[in-house]
Design a protein around this motif. Sequence first.
Motif, short mmCIF file in Angstrom:
data_model
loop_
_atom_site.label_atom_id
_atom_site.label_comp_id
_atom_site.label_asym_id
_atom_site.label_seq_id
_atom_site.Cartn_x
_atom_site.Cartn_y
_atom_site.Cartn_z
N PRO A 53 -27.03 50.15 -39.26
CA PRO A 53 -25.79 49.40 -39.47
C PRO A 53 -25.10 49.06 -38.15
O PRO A 53 -25.24 49.78 -37.16
N VAL A 54 -24.36 47.95 -38.16
CA VAL A 54 -23.58 47.54 -36.99
C VAL A 54 -22.13 47.38 -37.43
O VAL A 54 -21.81 46.56 -38.29
N GLU A 55 -21.27 48.17 -36.84
CA GLU A 55 -19.84 48.11 -37.15
C GLU A 55 -19.21 46.94 -36.38
O GLU A 55 -19.56 46.69 -35.22
N VAL A 56 -18.32 46.21 -37.04
CA VAL A 56 -17.63 45.09 -36.41
C VAL A 56 -16.22 45.52 -36.04
O VAL A 56 -15.46 45.98 -36.89
N VAL A 57 -15.88 45.37 -34.76
CA VAL A 57 -14.53 45.65 -34.28
C VAL A 57 -13.93 44.33 -33.81
O VAL A 57 -14.48 43.69 -32.90
N TRP A 58 -12.85 43.91 -34.42
CA TRP A 58 -12.19 42.66 -34.01
C TRP A 58 -11.28 42.97 -32.84
O TRP A 58 -10.38 43.81 -32.95
N ALA A 59 -11.51 42.30 -31.73
CA ALA A 59 -10.78 42.59 -30.50
C ALA A 59 -10.27 41.31 -29.85
O ALA A 59 -10.67 40.95 -28.73
N PRO A 60 -9.37 40.57 -30.53
CA PRO A 60 -8.85 39.33 -29.93
C PRO A 60 -7.87 39.62 -28.80
O PRO A 60 -7.29 40.71 -28.75
N PRO A 61 -7.66 38.67 -27.90
CA PRO A 61 -6.65 38.86 -26.86
C PRO A 61 -5.26 38.98 -27.47
O PRO A 61 -4.99 38.46 -28.57
N GLU A 62 -4.35 39.66 -26.77
CA GLU A 62 -2.98 39.77 -27.26
C GLU A 62 -2.34 38.40 -27.37
O GLU A 62 -1.61 38.12 -28.32
N ARG A 63 -2.61 37.54 -26.38
CA ARG A 63 -2.12 36.16 -26.43
C ARG A 63 -3.33 35.25 -26.57
O ARG A 63 -4.33 35.43 -25.87
N PRO A 64 -3.26 34.28 -27.48
CA PRO A 64 -4.42 33.40 -27.67
C PRO A 64 -4.85 32.72 -26.36
O PRO A 64 -4.01 32.22 -25.61
N ALA A 65 -6.15 32.71 -26.13
CA ALA A 65 -6.68 32.03 -24.94
C ALA A 65 -6.69 30.53 -25.17
O ALA A 65 -6.80 30.07 -26.30
N ARG A 66 -6.57 29.79 -24.07
CA ARG A 66 -6.65 28.34 -24.19
C ARG A 66 -8.06 27.94 -24.59
O ARG A 66 -9.04 28.52 -24.10
N PRO A 67 -8.20 26.95 -25.48
CA PRO A 67 -9.55 26.53 -25.90
C PRO A 67 -10.34 26.04 -24.68
O PRO A 67 -9.77 25.52 -23.73
N PRO A 68 -11.67 26.18 -24.71
CA PRO A 68 -12.47 25.69 -23.59
C PRO A 68 -12.42 24.18 -23.48
O PRO A 68 -12.32 23.48 -24.49
N HIS A 69 -12.46 23.67 -22.24
CA HIS A 69 -12.49 22.23 -21.99
C HIS A 69 -13.66 21.95 -21.06
O HIS A 69 -13.66 22.39 -19.91
N GLY A 70 -14.65 21.21 -21.55
CA GLY A 70 -15.81 20.94 -20.70
C GLY A 70 -16.46 22.26 -20.32
O GLY A 70 -16.84 23.06 -21.16
N MET A 71 -16.59 22.49 -19.03
CA MET A 71 -17.18 23.74 -18.54
C MET A 71 -16.11 24.82 -18.28
O MET A 71 -16.43 25.94 -17.93
N ARG A 72 -14.86 24.46 -18.46
CA ARG A 72 -13.79 25.39 -18.10
C ARG A 72 -13.54 26.41 -19.21
O ARG A 72 -13.43 26.07 -20.37
N VAL A 73 -13.46 27.67 -18.81
CA VAL A 73 -13.12 28.76 -19.72
C VAL A 73 -11.85 29.42 -19.19
O VAL A 73 -11.72 29.66 -17.98
N ASP A 74 -10.91 29.67 -20.06
CA ASP A 74 -9.63 30.27 -19.67
C ASP A 74 -9.88 31.59 -18.93
O ASP A 74 -10.50 32.51 -19.47
#
Length: 885
Positions: A231-252
Amino acid sequence: MPADVRAEALDRLPVREAVPELLRALDDRGVAVLCAPPGTGKTTLVPLVLAGLVGGGPVRRVLVAEPRRIAARAAARRMAWLLGERPGGRVGFTVRGERQAGPGTVVEVVTTGVLLQRLQRDQELAGVDVVVLDECHERHLDADTAAAFLLDVRAALRPDLRLIAASATTDAAGWARLLGGGEDGGDGGPAGQVGTGGNGGADGGTDGGADGGEGPGEPAPVVSAPGVSHPVEVVWAPPERPARPPHGMRVDPALLDHVSAVVRRALREREGDVLCFLPGVGEIARVAGKLGGLADVEVLQVHGRAPAAVQEAVLAGADGGRRRVVLATSVAESSLTVPGVRIVVDCGLAREPRMDHARGLSALTTVRASRAAARQRAGRAGREAPGVVYRCWPEAEDARLPRFPSPEIAGADLTAFALQTACWGDPDASGLALLDPPPAGAMAAARETLTAIGAVDAAGRATERGTRMARLGLHPRLARALIDGAKEVGARRAAEVVALLSEEPPREYGDDLAAAWRTARHGGDPYAARWRQEARRLEHALTAAGTSGTDGGRGGAGPGRGDDAVAGLMAALAFPERVARRRGERAYLMAAGTGAELGDGSRLGGAPWLAVAVADRPVASASARVRLAAVTDEDTARSAAAALASEGEEVRWADGDVLARRVARLGSIELVSRPLADPDPELVRQALLGGLRREGTGLLRWSAQAAAVRQRMGFLHRELGGAWPDVSDEALLDRADDWLGTELARARGRADLGRVDAGQALARLMPWATGEAARFEELAPERIEVPSGSRVRVDYGADRPVLAAKLQELFGWQEAPRIAGGRVPLLIHLLSPAGRPAAVTADLASFWKDGYRSVRAELRGRYPKHPWPEDPTTAEPTRRTNTRR
């Protein structure tokens, strides 16, 4: 390692339970879809069984196609290990630039690119009994193309050739229909193509059975293998503040900080090694930097450019008891097994190719990973024992992720695909069995490129030159540069530059292609080693094809050309639409029409001409960013981009007037121009119309009378319509021939337009034919006679016609006049003796009764010489003041 341990390892692979059903399916139909989760042995045990090396069956030659070089090497090494051998014996592999296989090789693992090359050279695949297309769910263009070609081979030449589409997560029904011959349905695409309702949907069909029969066949059998039950347990670990969506090759950067923090958290909370998925090499390097200093933890980076030693170390497992953090691209989703991993950290992003056909720029773009990819990644944590996946996005967003990855054929540059299909004998790919048809626009752009470089003829069929290009194992653009460049600078130097262009150098090499060439020549880093290997392969390929170029150029300085000149020539030959001329401090214009800007500190900025090899266009930016380019000159640019050269008359509206000249261009780059003494009158007319559309009809001479007539006509169009025309700028320009035809025929520039009497021309639009024009003055009178006897002009400039007159001139008037055949009452502006508005009304009777008293009280003392009677309805209207004090 003892052979019994390897036998034990084979016995532990769950796919063993599905092997008998798979063999029966192949015996019955010759095709099958194998669905087996990661870690079950579909990539290692199944080929060995099919080849008769395990299980005692008949010996067959098996070809296993993998989408990536790293996966091909790893699969071959694993199978050889299971047999107690090393690669090159009964199990071998071939990837671009490297081959470990011999006469005794029974199972050979190849990349899909190598498989396509073999199919083009030998369509029958002589000596091969079974082909396994592994990881077909990833929908790489080469894999989709290879599947289509193999189905063609089975239908026409080799009905005995067995074909398996194998994957851990895929649209099994769609592949089953494709391999089995399909059924009618789906989008109703061209014959031989499967119509799909999405990313490889299962509701399509294809014409022509893949088993050599006529008409649609039954779907291929789908064989499923049980997965590893950890089994594989899923842990949801989102950032405290939403990251900006990716644009082209750019990642927040904030997301990368968060991923690093989640890796550290996972190391504290759980046991085992960590496999962290990131979209690209740049993100891997940045996260690796943020993880520096971890005690007793080894941080490794796995991607397509990683040194072979690092790849082997990752696949070999931990050594010495240190925990490992493996930072990987999607290459580790399904093709590789990383021993020791109990934890997966998934950033939730992936990279997909996108082609900007309008600008001729191809690049990767960052997208949200699909649910199928997320399942694949999570499964890596449960390969050997129970594990856990930390997902760096909110649980609520998971259901909104795309179901499958986008097929590469939907958004990629199709030039290489179009050349493959042309060499196969199906230039438009209409007869190929594909899960998704190629977009028509992308195919048209690809055909245009191939025609320009001489790879296909006017009908799209491959030329002899195109066939040579296809066999070089390069993108057609690079093949053109290699073949043509070798004639100018020699095979070795051409091969070296093309090797640089085929795999973009590391960013630390800089943006100067010639300087990067010199760095690679003297470098000892892994990239330089791969570059030297590829350069040797290309030089050998040229020699074998008999197009090695001038002997004087081989290995020497070439015929008088330095590194910069050679690099500029090769880049221009490969990307002729990207030759660029300087138009600012760091700004250039490429022949394709797109602006290009150099980065800060670039040493290329002073060059009048550049040949841009690598560029990308940031989202919402009008200009591309130059990543790699070479200095060149106008002669080289003209020669390399000769197909883009044009010369002709140009007559257009520019800088406020008609510009008529003869211009020589290289694509969008203007080279030479000279004035035209006698331009084509029709071109002049179109230019004048363009000027009127851009600057408006104010370019004509509008007298006050003409402007008033236009307003009156506009009023009648609004109120009566019918025969009365629209006289707005847009409508007038649409009917320019009806009212300006004579004037436009005589005009040659702005000054001539300024002499056109717009009012006289406008009269031509009056409804003379119906007789309504004769009622113009009646329906929209220029002036109205008021009780004082004055004839007052009506203002038609507002939404409602206005009659403005001094209050004393309207004494006795009980009702405002009505115009437009009695439909529209005039709006009365009652003016003070000084001509200023004192009141506005459309109901004079009400004004005299209720409003006049207050106006009289306010103005009588200010204007005592003017009459202010108690009863204005019976008073005598007048334009004069009182004669008595």
